[in-house]
Write a protein that holds these residues in place. Sequence first.
Motif, PDB file in Angstrom:
ATOM      1  N   VAL A 160       0.826  -1.208   0.000  1.00 58.55           N
ATOM      2  CA  VAL A 160       0.000   0.000   0.000  1.00 58.55           C
ATOM      3  C   VAL A 160       0.862   1.260   0.000  1.00 58.55           C
ATOM      4  N   VAL A 161       2.038   1.199   0.613  1.00 59.37           N
ATOM      5  CA  VAL A 161       2.939   2.354   0.619  1.00 59.37           C
ATOM      6  C   VAL A 161       3.553   2.549  -0.772  1.00 59.37           C
ATOM      7  N   VAL A 162       3.869   1.456  -1.439  1.00 59.91           N
ATOM      8  CA  VAL A 162       4.372   1.543  -2.814  1.00 59.91           C
ATOM      9  C   VAL A 162       3.278   2.117  -3.723  1.00 59.91           C
ATOM     10  N   LEU A 163       2.049   1.631  -3.563  1.00 64.00           N
ATOM     11  CA  LEU A 163       0.949   2.134  -4.396  1.00 64.00           C
ATOM     12  C   LEU A 163       0.670   3.613  -4.130  1.00 64.00           C
ATOM     13  N   GLU A 164       0.899   4.064  -2.911  1.00 62.47           N
ATOM     14  CA  GLU A 164       0.762   5.486  -2.610  1.00 62.47           C
ATOM     15  C   GLU A 164       1.720   6.313  -3.467  1.00 62.47           C
ATOM     16  N   GLN A 165       2.903   5.790  -3.723  1.00 63.36           N
ATOM     17  CA  GLN A 165       3.866   6.479  -4.584  1.00 63.36           C
ATOM     18  C   GLN A 165       3.359   6.539  -6.029  1.00 63.36           C
ATOM     19  N   VAL A 166       2.690   5.490  -6.467  1.00 66.27           N
ATOM     20  CA  VAL A 166       2.094   5.489  -7.811  1.00 66.27           C
ATOM     21  C   VAL A 166       1.032   6.581  -7.901  1.00 66.27           C
ATOM     22  N   LEU A 167       0.201   6.695  -6.878  1.00 73.08           N
ATOM     23  CA  LEU A 167      -0.829   7.741  -6.868  1.00 73.08           C
ATOM     24  C   LEU A 167      -0.206   9.130  -6.881  1.00 73.08           C
ATOM     25  N   GLN A 168       0.889   9.304  -6.163  1.00 71.63           N
ATOM     26  CA  GLN A 168       1.584  10.593  -6.180  1.00 71.63           C
ATOM     27  C   GLN A 168       2.134  10.900  -7.569  1.00 71.63           C
ATOM     28  N   ALA A 169       2.638   9.880  -8.262  1.00 67.86           N
ATOM     29  CA  ALA A 169       3.157  10.086  -9.618  1.00 67.86           C
ATOM     30  C   ALA A 169       2.044  10.537 -10.555  1.00 67.86           C
ATOM     31  N   VAL A 170       0.861   9.940 -10.424  1.00 70.51           N
ATOM     32  CA  VAL A 170      -0.282  10.344 -11.253  1.00 70.51           C
ATOM     33  C   VAL A 170      -0.664  11.786 -10.927  1.00 70.51           C
ATOM     34  N   ALA A 171      -0.718  12.137  -9.652  1.00 68.60           N
ATOM     35  CA  ALA A 171      -1.075  13.508  -9.259  1.00 68.60           C
ATOM     36  C   ALA A 171      -0.066  14.510  -9.805  1.00 68.60           C
TER      37      ALA A 171
ATOM     38  N   ARG B  78      -7.286   6.472 -17.615  1.00 66.49           N
ATOM     39  CA  ARG B  78      -6.678   5.149 -17.412  1.00 66.49           C
ATOM     40  C   ARG B  78      -5.167   5.228 -17.596  1.00 66.49           C
ATOM     41  N   TRP B  79      -4.451   4.645 -16.651  1.00 67.48           N
ATOM     42  CA  TRP B  79      -2.994   4.576 -16.726  1.00 67.48           C
ATOM     43  C   TRP B  79      -2.528   3.152 -16.459  1.00 67.48           C
ATOM     44  N   LYS B  80      -1.496   2.748 -17.130  1.00 62.88           N
ATOM     45  CA  LYS B  80      -0.755   1.547 -16.756  1.00 62.88           C
ATOM     46  C   LYS B  80       0.477   2.046 -16.017  1.00 62.88           C
ATOM     47  N   PHE B  81       0.921   1.267 -15.038  1.00 61.54           N
ATOM     48  CA  PHE B  81       2.093   1.698 -14.285  1.00 61.54           C
ATOM     49  C   PHE B  81       3.032   0.529 -14.039  1.00 61.54           C
ATOM     50  N   ARG B  82       4.280   0.912 -13.804  1.00 65.42           N
ATOM     51  CA  ARG B  82       5.311  -0.037 -13.394  1.00 65.42           C
ATOM     52  C   ARG B  82       6.134   0.631 -12.310  1.00 65.42           C
ATOM     53  N   VAL B  83       6.539  -0.162 -11.331  1.00 68.98           N
ATOM     54  CA  VAL B  83       7.467   0.300 -10.308  1.00 68.98           C
ATOM     55  C   VAL B  83       8.712  -0.565 -10.455  1.00 68.98           C
ATOM     56  N   LEU B  84       9.856   0.091 -10.625  1.00 66.13           N
ATOM     57  CA  LEU B  84      11.108  -0.630 -10.861  1.00 66.13           C
ATOM     58  C   LEU B  84      12.180  -0.218  -9.869  1.00 66.13           C
ATOM     59  N   ARG B  85      13.034  -1.157  -9.537  1.00 63.21           N
ATOM     60  CA  ARG B  85      14.266  -0.901  -8.796  1.00 63.21           C
ATOM     61  C   ARG B  85      15.370  -1.203  -9.791  1.00 63.21           C
ATOM     62  N   GLU B  86      16.057  -0.165 -10.249  1.00 63.36           N
ATOM     63  CA  GLU B  86      16.975  -0.272 -11.383  1.00 63.36           C
ATOM     64  C   GLU B  86      16.186  -0.888 -12.544  1.00 63.36           C
ATOM     65  N   ASP B  87      16.580  -2.070 -13.022  1.00 60.73           N
ATOM     66  CA  ASP B  87      15.835  -2.689 -14.128  1.00 60.73           C
ATOM     67  C   ASP B  87      14.893  -3.801 -13.674  1.00 60.73           C
ATOM     68  N   GLN B  88      14.800  -4.031 -12.354  1.00 66.54           N
ATOM     69  CA  GLN B  88      13.944  -5.107 -11.857  1.00 66.54           C
ATOM     70  C   GLN B  88      12.525  -4.602 -11.641  1.00 66.54           C
ATOM     71  N   LEU B  89      11.571  -5.300 -12.242  1.00 62.30           N
ATOM     72  CA  LEU B  89      10.159  -4.969 -12.089  1.00 62.30           C
ATOM     73  C   LEU B  89       9.683  -5.419 -10.711  1.00 62.30           C
TER      74      LEU B  89
ATOM     75  N   GLU C 160      -2.679  -1.329 -13.236  1.00 65.48           N
ATOM     76  CA  GLU C 160      -3.501  -0.368 -13.956  1.00 65.48           C
ATOM     77  C   GLU C 160      -4.322   0.440 -12.953  1.00 65.48           C
ATOM     78  N   LEU C 161      -4.432   1.729 -13.208  1.00 61.70           N
ATOM     79  CA  LEU C 161      -5.264   2.654 -12.434  1.00 61.70           C
ATOM     80  C   LEU C 161      -6.347   3.208 -13.349  1.00 61.70           C
ATOM     81  N   VAL C 162      -7.555   3.318 -12.826  1.00 63.08           N
ATOM     82  CA  VAL C 162      -8.659   3.858 -13.611  1.00 63.08           C
ATOM     83  C   VAL C 162      -9.427   4.821 -12.725  1.00 63.08           C
TER      84      VAL C 162
END
Length: 99
Positions: free
Chosen positions: A25-36, A73-84, A89-91
Amino acid sequence: MQFSIPSDHPCLPGHFPGRPLVPGVVVLEQVLQAVAIEQGQAVGALRLPQVKFMAPLLPDQQARVELEGQAPRWKFRVLREDQLLVRGELVLAEGDAGA
């Protein structure tokens, strides 16, 4: 967007004692911040129809959020260097398409 969750973050002591992992949930919070940030404002209620956690994020590790698409609608990826680490998806929730 680059981010790191510090080792003194309040979510870590219970997740998990002796080997802390950043909760999803903390990682997903970062995704939401990126969208904002991309939208220039908070986007309102969102749904997450697809999320897959591939690998854990540890405290103090650098990660980045990559977004593809645009409202509603957005697709997202969270990576550490090149590791997924996470993909999904966010809608925008119905009724928030104009947010």
